[in-house]
Design a protein around this motif. Sequence first.
Motif, PDB file in Angstrom:
ATOM      1  N   GLN A 109     -24.373 -12.091 -28.695  1.00 53.59           N
ATOM      2  CA  GLN A 109     -24.623 -13.523 -28.850  1.00 53.59           C
ATOM      3  C   GLN A 109     -24.374 -14.296 -27.555  1.00 53.59           C
ATOM      4  O   GLN A 109     -24.901 -15.401 -27.379  1.00 53.59           O
TER       5      GLN A 109
ATOM      6  N   PHE B 219     -24.799 -17.539 -23.797  1.00 47.40           N
ATOM      7  CA  PHE B 219     -25.808 -18.417 -24.376  1.00 47.40           C
ATOM      8  C   PHE B 219     -26.861 -18.758 -23.320  1.00 47.40           C
ATOM      9  O   PHE B 219     -26.550 -18.888 -22.144  1.00 47.40           O
TER      10      PHE B 219
ATOM     11  N   ASP C 261     -28.824 -21.935 -28.912  1.00 49.83           N
ATOM     12  CA  ASP C 261     -27.856 -20.864 -29.166  1.00 49.83           C
ATOM     13  C   ASP C 261     -26.504 -21.454 -29.558  1.00 49.83           C
ATOM     14  O   ASP C 261     -25.761 -20.840 -30.323  1.00 49.83           O
TER      15      ASP C 261
END
Length: 348
Positions: A59, A62, A128
């Motif tokens: 993840q 970003f 994000d």
Amino acid sequence: MKQKILLLFTVIALISCKREQKISSNEWTSISNHLQYKEASETLDLKSGNFTYNFKKNQVPFKKIILLNASMAGYISELGAENMIIGVSSPEYIYSEKIQNLLKEGKIQNVGSEQKYDVEKIISLKPDAIFTNHIASFDNAYQLLKNNGIQVIFLDEYMEQKPLEKTAYINLFGKLLGKDKEAEAKYGEVEKNYNELKALALKATSKPVVLANEMYGDVWYLPGGKTSVANFISDANAEYILKNNTDEKAVTMSFEEVFSKSKGVQFWVNAGNHLSKKELLSINSFYSKLDVFNKGKIYGIMGREKQKANDFFESGIVRSDLILKDYIKIFHPELLPDYQLTYMKELQ
């Protein structure tokens, strides 16, 4: 023999426990009492005030972010990561010329203000992550964004009262945006400058008494004795009138209370963004009763302003060294004879 073996195992166990404790205590990188983060093999964990986050390694960093507070733009600009911003709220309060140009080009979108965020637009931009300070009245909006798979990260950097700890938030932004080296370099530079300036201030032969902030209506909101303003004044080797106060927030006083404490004050700083003493007086005629108004020097924070935007609250969040330098120049001009003020300006 058995006793010796048992003793050996006991010693090894104690050493192992100590090692485990040491590793455990050092797992978290502490930026301040409000903010810590921890990197594991597959995750990046974050504690920010009362909020906790767990990001999987796929993840971060970003790539597309939205900022709902102008102050956070200062960290992004210092990292040279403006192109990662896809949306901001209240763009009129952002000072950065690069961000303003990206807004004009349509590469950054206006997503509302602290009165009302355009939640549908934010969702359509598919960021994000969103960086913001927590505002309780917007909890429903935050939850709607989270329900749509958007990370909402509350940082509340305004709560930090130690200048270098507020600067250190850049290290977290570096970690989350894949700009670790840039963040470490910038923080190292600011920290070095700050500590050298603090040492320089101690060479001054005088320690002037200082008043701060201004009145709103009938109330004077003075920085508490443990606020960032008070810390800057102390680090610049001056004496703040509430130096013995222990509050980390504003202290409210009447004019009479401030007047009684203002004897001997030589400097009045952070007196808003007024252009002149005359303008200051037109807002509150009581100021003329203060010795510092008539005999001292008054400084506002309008050195870098563009309409509603003030860089003191943007790049100044990161560049605590430059803010300290301004205060030293004000209180001890002989120590920095060639320096021109960055964020402050004297009222004439």
